[in-house]
Design an enzyme around this catalytic site. Structure first.
Site, mmCIF file in Angstrom:
data_model
loop_
_atom_site.group_PDB
_atom_site.id
_atom_site.type_symbol
_atom_site.label_atom_id
_atom_site.label_comp_id
_atom_site.label_asym_id
_atom_site.label_seq_id
_atom_site.Cartn_x
_atom_site.Cartn_y
_atom_site.Cartn_z
ATOM 1 N N GLY A 1 0.847 -1.193 0.000
ATOM 2 C CA GLY A 1 0.000 0.000 0.000
ATOM 3 C C GLY A 1 0.875 1.232 0.000
ATOM 4 O O GLY A 1 1.508 1.536 0.997
ATOM 5 N N SER B 1 -0.261 7.955 0.590
ATOM 6 C CA SER B 1 0.618 9.018 1.084
ATOM 7 C C SER B 1 1.582 8.486 2.142
ATOM 8 O O SER B 1 2.809 8.588 1.993
ATOM 9 C CB SER B 1 -0.225 10.147 1.679
ATOM 10 O OG SER B 1 -1.129 10.625 0.716
ATOM 11 N N LEU B 2 1.040 7.892 3.212
ATOM 12 C CA LEU B 2 1.914 7.447 4.314
ATOM 13 C C LEU B 2 2.777 6.252 3.900
ATOM 14 O O LEU B 2 3.975 6.206 4.195
ATOM 15 C CB LEU B 2 1.079 7.100 5.556
ATOM 16 C CG LEU B 2 1.959 6.737 6.747
ATOM 17 C CD1 LEU B 2 2.633 7.982 7.324
ATOM 18 C CD2 LEU B 2 1.174 6.012 7.824
ATOM 19 N N GLY B 3 2.193 5.296 3.178
ATOM 20 C CA GLY B 3 2.953 4.120 2.736
ATOM 21 C C GLY B 3 4.122 4.527 1.848
ATOM 22 O O GLY B 3 5.225 3.978 1.953
ATOM 23 N N ALA C 1 1.782 13.438 5.380
ATOM 24 C CA ALA C 1 2.266 13.027 4.053
ATOM 25 C C ALA C 1 1.174 13.259 3.025
ATOM 26 O O ALA C 1 -0.006 13.019 3.306
ATOM 27 C CB ALA C 1 2.664 11.560 4.070
ATOM 28 N N LYS D 1 -4.408 6.921 19.566
ATOM 29 C CA LYS D 1 -4.357 7.403 18.180
ATOM 30 C C LYS D 1 -5.781 7.480 17.605
ATOM 31 O O LYS D 1 -6.110 8.398 16.853
ATOM 32 C CB LYS D 1 -3.470 6.467 17.339
ATOM 33 C CG LYS D 1 -3.379 6.824 15.854
ATOM 34 C CD LYS D 1 -2.599 8.082 15.629
ATOM 35 C CE LYS D 1 -2.320 8.517 14.208
ATOM 36 N NZ LYS D 1 -2.912 7.914 13.083
ATOM 37 N N SER E 1 -5.713 12.660 6.368
ATOM 38 C CA SER E 1 -5.947 11.646 5.322
ATOM 39 C C SER E 1 -7.413 11.641 4.898
ATOM 40 O O SER E 1 -7.729 11.455 3.721
ATOM 41 C CB SER E 1 -5.529 10.265 5.825
ATOM 42 O OG SER E 1 -6.187 9.963 7.035
ATOM 43 N N GLU F 1 -12.042 6.405 5.784
ATOM 44 C CA GLU F 1 -11.898 5.393 6.837
ATOM 45 C C GLU F 1 -12.850 5.673 8.006
ATOM 46 O O GLU F 1 -12.568 5.292 9.136
ATOM 47 C CB GLU F 1 -10.446 5.363 7.314
ATOM 48 C CG GLU F 1 -9.485 4.916 6.232
ATOM 49 C CD GLU F 1 -8.050 4.823 6.711
ATOM 50 O OE1 GLU F 1 -7.499 3.714 6.744
ATOM 51 O OE2 GLU F 1 -7.475 5.876 7.044
HETATM 52 O O1 KPL Z 1 -3.294 10.202 11.134
HETATM 53 C C1 KPL Z 1 -3.521 11.292 10.659
HETATM 54 C C2 KPL Z 1 -4.364 11.317 9.447
HETATM 55 O O2 KPL Z 1 -4.391 12.319 8.744
HETATM 56 O O3 KPL Z 1 -5.002 10.298 9.190
HETATM 57 C C3 KPL Z 1 -3.036 12.539 11.329
HETATM 58 C C4 KPL Z 1 -2.102 12.165 12.444
HETATM 59 C C5 KPL Z 1 -4.219 13.291 11.862
HETATM 60 C C6 KPL Z 1 -2.196 13.425 10.455
HETATM 61 O O4 KPL Z 1 -2.910 14.182 9.568
#
Ligand code: KPL
Length: 299
Positions: A7, A10-12, A122, A178, A248, A260
């Site tokens: 995946g 952005s983060l991946g 990201a 989180k 995100s 999500e």
């Molecule tokens: O996890 C995040 C997301 O955007 O899903 C945060 C930490 C809020 C960063 O934008």
């Protein structure tokens, strides 16, 4: 270390790109992104300025590595788990938003399952380019808590790749913390189409704080020790550090994609219901995002 990152949103892409600086990384991603990376490499911009050249594939079947990092959206975890089960991995680490991902991975995979949270900002700007819009940290550990030598090894591998990483032995609590952060920030910023910093100011601050408090109360009702004060401090700190970032969920809404919501505010609503709690703000946020998704024909 040989690492498959399953995946590359952005983060991946950010995590995979950073890991590729020092490890043998294979990214599993969709074709446009894969083609761009094959041709020009993966460009990281913003807080990191580098181009890396990971292996890339659109087919995640039959892969083998020391570690698989799962970075797909929560509603794609089941598909990712089934695909990964055709390969061989010594450990699997979820770096995803929302709750329930590790349980899904555990159902399909034999390897030790680690849970992880990441608070980096990201944004994938275009195929082959990911912008790190805010430094954060990764926290990872055994998904059911307790010490884990596997988590220690993965933590060391992440640290070596410029990913600030803490190995924790209380992941169930960290995941709820989180979740409370995301419950406060994501839907509010997505509905208002605004940046994370907006939740620190009136009028959004009241909604964000209430959603976060409701998530913490739900955690406590499920025997997770998370005070309102701790959850609010975590939400405020993430919103401050990522004030100019787009969450995100806001990115998903802007791009007309499924969100999500079910694994974030929807999970709080379901968890509260099971313990007889009322979480009206999470309920409204969930209903509004689901209504938007329905209007888009993506639910
Ligand atoms: O996890 C995040 C997301 O955007 O899903 C945060 C930490 C809020 C960063 O934008």
């Amino acid at each position: 270390m040989e690492i498959v990152v399953f995946g590359a949103g952005s983060l991946g892409s950010l995590v995979g790109g950073l890991l590729a600086q020092v490890h043998d990384v294979t990214l599993v991603t969709r074709s446009a992104h894969a083609d761009a990376i094959r041709e020009h490499g993966l460009e990281l911009t913003g807080e990191f300025e580098t181009v890396v050249h990971p292996e890339v594939t659109t087919d995640g079947s039959d892969l083998a590595a020391d570690l698989a990092v799962v970075a797909v959206k929560s509603f794609d975890t089941e598909t990712a788990a089934r695909t990964l089960s055709t390969g061989r991995f010594d450990a699997v680490c979820s770096l995803q938003n929302g709750m329930g991902n590790e349980a899904t991975l555990e159902t399909h995979l034999d390897a030790p399952i680690l849970a992880g949270t990441a608070t980096y900002g990201a944004v994938r700007r275009e195929p082959g380019v990911v912008d790190c819009t805010g430094l954060g940290e990764v926290v990872l550990g055994a998904h059911d808590g307790g010490p884990s030598p596997v988590a220690d090894r993965v933590g060391t591998a992440f640290d070596a790749a410029d990913l600030e990483t803490t190995v924790a032995d209380d992941m169930p609590r960290r995941l709820w913390e989180k979740l409370a952060v995301n419950a406060g920030i994501n839907a509010v910023t997505a509905l208002a189409r605004t940046e994370n910093g907006a939740v620190l100011e009136r009028p959004a601050i009241e909604i964000a704080r209430t959603a976060t408090r409701e998530a913490a109360r739900t955690a406590r009702a499920r025997d997770v020790s998370l005070s309102n004060r701790e959850a609010l401090a975590a939400m405020t700190s993430v919103a401050e550090r990522t004030a100019t970032n787009t969450s995100s969920m806001c990115q998903d809404v802007r791009a007309g994609r499924r969100t999500e919501i079910d694994a974030i505010n929807g999970f709080v609503v379901d968890g509260a219901e099971a313990t007889g709690l009322e979480v009206p703000t999470n309920r409204v946020l969930t209903a509004l995002i689901r209504t938007w998704e329905r209007g888009q024909g993506i639910r």
